[in-house]
Design a protein around this motif. Structure first.
Motif, PDB file in Angstrom:
ATOM      1  N   PHE A   1       0.783  -1.240   0.000  1.00  0.00           N
ATOM      2  CA  PHE A   1       0.000   0.000   0.000  1.00  0.00           C
ATOM      3  C   PHE A   1       0.816   1.292   0.000  1.00  0.00           C
ATOM      4  O   PHE A   1       0.263   2.358  -0.228  1.00  0.00           O
ATOM      5  CB  PHE A   1      -0.958   0.012   1.201  1.00  0.00           C
ATOM      6  CG  PHE A   1      -1.885  -1.163   1.220  1.00  0.00           C
ATOM      7  CD1 PHE A   1      -2.950  -1.239   0.331  1.00  0.00           C
ATOM      8  CD2 PHE A   1      -1.683  -2.209   2.105  1.00  0.00           C
ATOM      9  CE1 PHE A   1      -3.810  -2.324   0.341  1.00  0.00           C
ATOM     10  CE2 PHE A   1      -2.545  -3.300   2.122  1.00  0.00           C
ATOM     11  CZ  PHE A   1      -3.608  -3.362   1.244  1.00  0.00           C
ATOM     12  N   ARG A   2       2.119   1.242   0.279  1.00  0.00           N
ATOM     13  CA  ARG A   2       2.913   2.466   0.384  1.00  0.00           C
ATOM     14  C   ARG A   2       3.971   2.614  -0.709  1.00  0.00           C
ATOM     15  O   ARG A   2       4.234   3.703  -1.177  1.00  0.00           O
ATOM     16  CB  ARG A   2       3.604   2.551   1.740  1.00  0.00           C
ATOM     17  CG  ARG A   2       2.702   2.424   2.951  1.00  0.00           C
ATOM     18  CD  ARG A   2       1.876   3.657   3.201  1.00  0.00           C
ATOM     19  NE  ARG A   2       1.066   3.532   4.408  1.00  0.00           N
ATOM     20  CZ  ARG A   2      -0.151   3.011   4.462  1.00  0.00           C
ATOM     21  NH1 ARG A   2      -0.728   2.566   3.371  1.00  0.00           N
ATOM     22  NH2 ARG A   2      -0.818   2.931   5.589  1.00  0.00           N
ATOM     23  N   MET A   3       4.612   1.525  -1.080  1.00  0.00           N
ATOM     24  CA  MET A   3       5.691   1.570  -2.057  1.00  0.00           C
ATOM     25  C   MET A   3       5.107   1.753  -3.459  1.00  0.00           C
ATOM     26  O   MET A   3       4.145   1.079  -3.820  1.00  0.00           O
ATOM     27  CB  MET A   3       6.507   0.282  -1.978  1.00  0.00           C
ATOM     28  CG  MET A   3       7.826   0.339  -2.697  1.00  0.00           C
ATOM     29  SD  MET A   3       8.788  -1.178  -2.447  1.00  0.00           S
ATOM     30  CE  MET A   3       9.350  -0.946  -0.760  1.00  0.00           C
ATOM     31  N   THR A   4       5.706   2.660  -4.230  1.00  0.00           N
ATOM     32  CA  THR A   4       5.198   2.931  -5.577  1.00  0.00           C
ATOM     33  C   THR A   4       6.338   2.990  -6.594  1.00  0.00           C
ATOM     34  O   THR A   4       7.515   3.125  -6.232  1.00  0.00           O
ATOM     35  CB  THR A   4       4.420   4.268  -5.619  1.00  0.00           C
ATOM     36  OG1 THR A   4       5.305   5.320  -5.248  1.00  0.00           O
ATOM     37  CG2 THR A   4       3.232   4.254  -4.680  1.00  0.00           C
ATOM     38  N   THR A   5       5.959   2.924  -7.848  1.00  0.00           N
ATOM     39  CA  THR A   5       6.920   3.034  -8.943  1.00  0.00           C
ATOM     40  C   THR A   5       7.714   4.335  -8.792  1.00  0.00           C
ATOM     41  O   THR A   5       7.138   5.382  -8.518  1.00  0.00           O
ATOM     42  CB  THR A   5       6.178   3.022 -10.289  1.00  0.00           C
ATOM     43  OG1 THR A   5       5.451   1.798 -10.386  1.00  0.00           O
ATOM     44  CG2 THR A   5       7.137   3.131 -11.452  1.00  0.00           C
ATOM     45  N   GLY A   6       9.018   4.241  -8.947  1.00  0.00           N
ATOM     46  CA  GLY A   6       9.898   5.397  -8.807  1.00  0.00           C
ATOM     47  C   GLY A   6      10.531   5.517  -7.431  1.00  0.00           C
ATOM     48  O   GLY A   6      11.503   6.258  -7.259  1.00  0.00           O
ATOM     49  N   ASP A   7      10.012   4.791  -6.445  1.00  0.00           N
ATOM     50  CA  ASP A   7      10.632   4.798  -5.123  1.00  0.00           C
ATOM     51  C   ASP A   7      12.006   4.134  -5.206  1.00  0.00           C
ATOM     52  O   ASP A   7      12.268   3.333  -6.111  1.00  0.00           O
ATOM     53  CB  ASP A   7       9.773   4.037  -4.107  1.00  0.00           C
ATOM     54  CG  ASP A   7       8.562   4.821  -3.652  1.00  0.00           C
ATOM     55  OD1 ASP A   7       8.374   5.971  -4.083  1.00  0.00           O
ATOM     56  OD2 ASP A   7       7.780   4.266  -2.843  1.00  0.00           O
ATOM     57  N   VAL A   8      12.875   4.451  -4.247  1.00  0.00           N
ATOM     58  CA  VAL A   8      14.233   3.925  -4.227  1.00  0.00           C
ATOM     59  C   VAL A   8      14.383   2.980  -3.039  1.00  0.00           C
ATOM     60  O   VAL A   8      13.957   3.301  -1.927  1.00  0.00           O
ATOM     61  CB  VAL A   8      15.265   5.077  -4.125  1.00  0.00           C
ATOM     62  CG1 VAL A   8      16.683   4.530  -4.030  1.00  0.00           C
ATOM     63  CG2 VAL A   8      15.122   6.011  -5.322  1.00  0.00           C
ATOM     64  N   ILE A   9      14.984   1.821  -3.297  1.00  0.00           N
ATOM     65  CA  ILE A   9      15.213   0.824  -2.249  1.00  0.00           C
ATOM     66  C   ILE A   9      16.711   0.651  -2.048  1.00  0.00           C
ATOM     67  O   ILE A   9      17.455   0.437  -3.013  1.00  0.00           O
ATOM     68  CB  ILE A   9      14.616  -0.541  -2.635  1.00  0.00           C
ATOM     69  CG1 ILE A   9      13.112  -0.445  -2.844  1.00  0.00           C
ATOM     70  CG2 ILE A   9      14.945  -1.583  -1.566  1.00  0.00           C
ATOM     71  CD1 ILE A   9      12.481  -1.744  -3.320  1.00  0.00           C
ATOM     72  N   TYR A  10      17.153   0.719  -0.788  1.00  0.00           N
ATOM     73  CA  TYR A  10      18.524   0.373  -0.415  1.00  0.00           C
ATOM     74  C   TYR A  10      18.465  -0.958   0.323  1.00  0.00           C
ATOM     75  O   TYR A  10      17.572  -1.185   1.136  1.00  0.00           O
ATOM     76  CB  TYR A  10      19.155   1.464   0.464  1.00  0.00           C
ATOM     77  CG  TYR A  10      19.556   2.664  -0.349  1.00  0.00           C
ATOM     78  CD1 TYR A  10      20.794   2.713  -0.978  1.00  0.00           C
ATOM     79  CD2 TYR A  10      18.674   3.721  -0.546  1.00  0.00           C
ATOM     80  CE1 TYR A  10      21.151   3.807  -1.766  1.00  0.00           C
ATOM     81  CE2 TYR A  10      19.022   4.810  -1.329  1.00  0.00           C
ATOM     82  CZ  TYR A  10      20.264   4.835  -1.935  1.00  0.00           C
ATOM     83  OH  TYR A  10      20.611   5.901  -2.724  1.00  0.00           O
ATOM     84  N   VAL A  11      19.421  -1.840   0.028  1.00  0.00           N
ATOM     85  CA  VAL A  11      19.413  -3.195   0.571  1.00  0.00           C
ATOM     86  C   VAL A  11      20.443  -3.323   1.682  1.00  0.00           C
ATOM     87  O   VAL A  11      21.622  -3.031   1.488  1.00  0.00           O
ATOM     88  CB  VAL A  11      19.721  -4.229  -0.533  1.00  0.00           C
ATOM     89  CG1 VAL A  11      19.705  -5.648   0.038  1.00  0.00           C
ATOM     90  CG2 VAL A  11      18.731  -4.093  -1.679  1.00  0.00           C
ATOM     91  N   LYS A  12      19.978  -3.791   2.831  1.00  0.00           N
ATOM     92  CA  LYS A  12      20.832  -3.979   3.999  1.00  0.00           C
ATOM     93  C   LYS A  12      21.443  -5.377   3.986  1.00  0.00           C
ATOM     94  O   LYS A  12      20.752  -6.368   3.790  1.00  0.00           O
ATOM     95  CB  LYS A  12      19.991  -3.807   5.260  1.00  0.00           C
ATOM     96  CG  LYS A  12      20.715  -4.089   6.552  1.00  0.00           C
ATOM     97  CD  LYS A  12      19.714  -4.090   7.688  1.00  0.00           C
ATOM     98  CE  LYS A  12      20.283  -4.602   8.976  1.00  0.00           C
ATOM     99  NZ  LYS A  12      20.844  -5.934   8.933  1.00  0.00           N
ATOM    100  N   GLY A  13      22.755  -5.430   4.184  1.00  0.00           N
ATOM    101  CA  GLY A  13      23.448  -6.697   4.406  1.00  0.00           C
ATOM    102  C   GLY A  13      23.603  -6.870   5.913  1.00  0.00           C
ATOM    103  O   GLY A  13      22.727  -6.470   6.690  1.00  0.00           O
ATOM    104  N   GLN A  14      24.726  -7.422   6.348  1.00  0.00           N
ATOM    105  CA  GLN A  14      24.964  -7.587   7.785  1.00  0.00           C
ATOM    106  C   GLN A  14      25.105  -6.228   8.482  1.00  0.00           C
ATOM    107  O   GLN A  14      24.328  -5.903   9.346  1.00  0.00           O
ATOM    108  CB  GLN A  14      26.223  -8.432   8.018  1.00  0.00           C
ATOM    109  CG  GLN A  14      26.045  -9.876   7.662  1.00  0.00           C
ATOM    110  CD  GLN A  14      25.265 -10.630   8.722  1.00  0.00           C
ATOM    111  OE1 GLN A  14      25.076 -10.185   9.840  1.00  0.00           O
ATOM    112  NE2 GLN A  14      24.796 -11.810   8.355  1.00  0.00           N
TER     113      GLN A  14
END
Length: 190
Positions: free
Chosen positions: A73-86
Protein backbone atom coordinates in the motif's frame (compact mmCIF):
# COMPACT_ATOMS: atom_id res chain seq x y z
CA UNK A 1 9.43 9.44 -4.46
CA UNK A 2 10.13 7.69 -1.18
CA UNK A 3 13.24 5.92 0.08
CA UNK A 4 13.20 2.49 1.71
CA UNK A 5 15.72 0.20 3.36
CA UNK A 6 15.07 -3.52 3.09
CA UNK A 7 16.74 -6.76 3.97
CA UNK A 8 16.43 -10.09 2.19
CA UNK A 9 17.33 -12.41 5.05
CA UNK A 10 15.19 -15.35 6.09
CA UNK A 11 14.45 -14.98 9.81
CA UNK A 12 16.73 -16.92 12.11
CA UNK A 13 18.17 -19.00 9.26
CA UNK A 14 20.77 -16.35 8.42
CA UNK A 15 20.10 -17.06 4.72
CA UNK A 16 20.56 -14.01 2.52
CA UNK A 17 18.36 -13.88 -0.60
CA UNK A 18 19.81 -10.62 -1.95
CA UNK A 19 21.61 -12.40 -4.84
CA UNK A 20 18.38 -14.11 -5.91
CA UNK A 21 16.35 -10.89 -5.70
CA UNK A 22 19.04 -9.06 -7.67
CA UNK A 23 19.12 -11.74 -10.37
CA UNK A 24 15.32 -11.70 -10.69
CA UNK A 25 15.03 -7.90 -10.61
CA UNK A 26 12.65 -7.92 -7.65
CA UNK A 27 12.26 -7.02 -3.98
CA UNK A 28 10.29 -9.86 -2.39
CA UNK A 29 8.96 -10.86 1.03
CA UNK A 30 6.94 -13.72 2.49
CA UNK A 31 5.36 -14.67 5.80
CA UNK A 32 3.84 -17.84 7.24
CA UNK A 33 1.81 -18.40 10.37
CA UNK A 34 2.28 -21.21 12.85
CA UNK A 35 0.14 -23.51 10.65
CA UNK A 36 2.32 -22.99 7.58
CA UNK A 37 -0.27 -20.79 5.85
CA UNK A 38 1.09 -17.92 3.81
CA UNK A 39 -0.21 -14.40 3.43
CA UNK A 40 -2.68 -14.58 0.52
CA UNK A 41 -2.51 -12.60 -2.71
CA UNK A 42 -3.06 -8.94 -1.75
CA UNK A 43 -3.48 -7.51 -5.27
CA UNK A 44 -7.26 -7.15 -4.96
CA UNK A 45 -7.41 -6.52 -1.22
CA UNK A 46 -8.06 -3.06 0.21
CA UNK A 47 -6.03 -1.81 3.14
CA UNK A 48 -9.11 -2.25 5.37
CA UNK A 49 -9.49 -5.88 4.22
CA UNK A 50 -5.80 -6.45 4.87
CA UNK A 51 -6.17 -5.06 8.41
CA UNK A 52 -9.15 -7.36 8.96
CA UNK A 53 -7.08 -10.35 7.78
CA UNK A 54 -4.31 -9.44 10.20
CA UNK A 55 -6.70 -8.75 13.06
CA UNK A 56 -8.22 -12.23 12.64
CA UNK A 57 -5.28 -13.56 14.65
CA UNK A 58 -3.95 -15.94 11.99
CA UNK A 59 -0.88 -13.74 11.50
CA UNK A 60 0.65 -12.02 14.51
CA UNK A 61 4.06 -10.55 13.60
CA UNK A 62 3.95 -6.77 13.92
CA UNK A 63 7.10 -6.48 11.80
CA UNK A 64 5.58 -8.58 9.02
CA UNK A 65 2.34 -6.59 9.12
CA UNK A 66 4.28 -3.35 8.70
CA UNK A 67 6.37 -4.81 5.86
CA UNK A 68 3.33 -6.05 3.95
CA UNK A 69 1.55 -2.73 4.45
CA UNK A 70 4.55 -0.92 2.98
CA UNK A 71 5.04 -3.31 0.06
CA UNK A 72 1.36 -3.44 -0.92
CA UNK A 73 0.00 0.00 0.00
CA UNK A 74 2.91 2.47 0.38
CA UNK A 75 5.69 1.57 -2.06
CA UNK A 76 5.20 2.93 -5.58
CA UNK A 77 6.92 3.03 -8.94
CA UNK A 78 9.90 5.40 -8.81
CA UNK A 79 10.63 4.80 -5.12
CA UNK A 80 14.23 3.92 -4.23
CA UNK A 81 15.21 0.82 -2.25
CA UNK A 82 18.52 0.37 -0.42
CA UNK A 83 19.41 -3.19 0.57
CA UNK A 84 20.83 -3.98 4.00
CA UNK A 85 23.45 -6.70 4.41
CA UNK A 86 24.96 -7.59 7.78
CA UNK A 87 26.38 -4.16 8.69
CA UNK A 88 26.34 -2.44 5.34
CA UNK A 89 24.16 -1.27 2.51
CA UNK A 90 24.91 -3.73 -0.31
CA UNK A 91 22.59 -2.62 -3.09
CA UNK A 92 20.27 0.00 -4.46
CA UNK A 93 17.53 0.10 -7.05
CA UNK A 94 14.45 1.90 -8.32
CA UNK A 95 10.99 0.33 -8.07
CA UNK A 96 9.58 -0.20 -11.58
CA UNK A 97 6.21 -1.82 -10.79
CA UNK A 98 3.46 -1.78 -8.23
CA UNK A 99 2.92 -4.72 -5.85
CA UNK A 100 2.46 -8.13 -7.47
CA UNK A 101 1.99 -11.72 -6.37
CA UNK A 102 3.45 -14.90 -7.86
CA UNK A 103 3.90 -18.05 -5.77
CA UNK A 104 6.74 -19.14 -8.09
CA UNK A 105 8.67 -15.85 -8.36
CA UNK A 106 11.56 -17.16 -6.23
CA UNK A 107 11.58 -20.67 -7.75
CA UNK A 108 12.76 -23.25 -5.23
CA UNK A 109 14.84 -20.70 -3.32
CA UNK A 110 12.19 -19.43 -0.90
CA UNK A 111 8.45 -19.10 -0.49
CA UNK A 112 8.42 -15.35 -0.93
CA UNK A 113 5.62 -14.61 -3.32
CA UNK A 114 4.93 -10.92 -2.67
CA UNK A 115 7.12 -8.52 -4.63
CA UNK A 116 7.74 -5.39 -6.65
CA UNK A 117 9.98 -5.25 -9.71
CA UNK A 118 13.19 -3.28 -9.25
CA UNK A 119 15.85 -1.96 -11.59
CA UNK A 120 18.95 -2.72 -9.47
CA UNK A 121 22.03 -0.56 -9.89
CA UNK A 122 24.91 -2.82 -11.04
CA UNK A 123 27.47 -0.12 -10.19
CA UNK A 124 26.43 0.44 -6.58
CA UNK A 125 29.38 0.08 -4.22
CA UNK A 126 28.54 -1.31 -0.75
CA UNK A 127 29.01 1.07 2.17
CA UNK A 128 29.26 0.43 5.90
CA UNK A 129 26.05 1.69 7.45
CA UNK A 130 23.58 0.82 10.15
CA UNK A 131 20.45 2.94 9.83
CA UNK A 132 18.65 1.78 12.99
CA UNK A 133 15.57 -0.43 13.34
CA UNK A 134 17.77 -3.29 12.11
CA UNK A 135 15.15 -5.97 12.78
CA UNK A 136 12.59 -4.43 10.41
CA UNK A 137 12.33 -5.97 6.96
CA UNK A 138 11.19 -2.71 5.34
CA UNK A 139 11.96 0.71 6.77
CA UNK A 140 10.91 4.10 5.40
CA UNK A 141 14.06 6.24 5.19
CA UNK A 142 13.45 9.92 5.89
CA UNK A 143 14.74 12.82 7.94
CA UNK A 144 17.88 11.97 9.95
CA UNK A 145 18.24 8.43 8.54
CA UNK A 146 18.03 9.63 4.95
CA UNK A 147 20.42 12.52 5.62
CA UNK A 148 22.88 10.10 7.24
CA UNK A 149 22.67 7.71 4.26
CA UNK A 150 23.14 10.59 1.81
CA UNK A 151 26.26 11.70 3.71
CA UNK A 152 27.73 8.17 3.72
CA UNK A 153 27.05 7.84 0.00
CA UNK A 154 28.73 11.20 -0.73
CA UNK A 155 31.75 10.13 1.32
CA UNK A 156 32.02 6.99 -0.82
CA UNK A 157 31.78 8.98 -4.07
CA UNK A 158 28.15 8.03 -4.76
CA UNK A 159 24.90 9.96 -4.73
CA UNK A 160 21.51 9.30 -3.27
CA UNK A 161 19.45 7.68 -6.05
CA UNK A 162 16.76 9.94 -7.38
CA UNK A 163 19.23 12.73 -7.90
CA UNK A 164 20.60 10.84 -10.95
CA UNK A 165 18.60 10.06 -14.08
CA UNK A 166 16.79 6.71 -13.97
CA UNK A 167 18.33 5.57 -17.27
CA UNK A 168 21.75 5.47 -15.60
CA UNK A 169 20.67 2.32 -13.78
CA UNK A 170 20.94 -0.79 -15.97
CA UNK A 171 17.89 -2.99 -16.49
CA UNK A 172 17.95 -6.26 -14.51
CA UNK A 173 17.71 -8.44 -17.61
CA UNK A 174 20.75 -6.93 -19.31
CA UNK A 175 23.71 -9.26 -19.27
CA UNK A 176 27.21 -8.46 -18.18
CA UNK A 177 28.40 -8.59 -21.76
CA UNK A 178 25.76 -6.08 -22.84
CA UNK A 179 26.80 -3.69 -20.10
CA UNK A 180 30.56 -4.17 -19.92
CA UNK A 181 31.52 -6.23 -23.00
CA UNK A 182 32.62 -8.99 -20.61
CA UNK A 183 35.61 -6.98 -19.41
CA UNK A 184 34.65 -6.44 -15.79
CA UNK A 185 33.54 -8.50 -12.78
CA UNK A 186 30.07 -10.09 -12.82
CA UNK A 187 27.26 -7.69 -11.99
CA UNK A 188 25.49 -10.14 -9.70
CA UNK A 189 26.13 -9.60 -5.97
CA UNK A 190 27.18 -13.26 -5.63
Amino acid sequence: MKYWRTTFRIGGLNQDLWPECYDRGIAAIGEYNEYGESIPDLRYMSEAEFAELWNSGDFTSVTARMSFTILRFRMTTGDVIYVKGQKEIVGCGVVTSEYDYNPNIMGDTADWEHFVRVKWDPDFKPIKALLGAERLTLLHLRDARLDYLARLLRESGQTLKGSAPLQEIAAPDETRSQLHNGSQQPLSPR
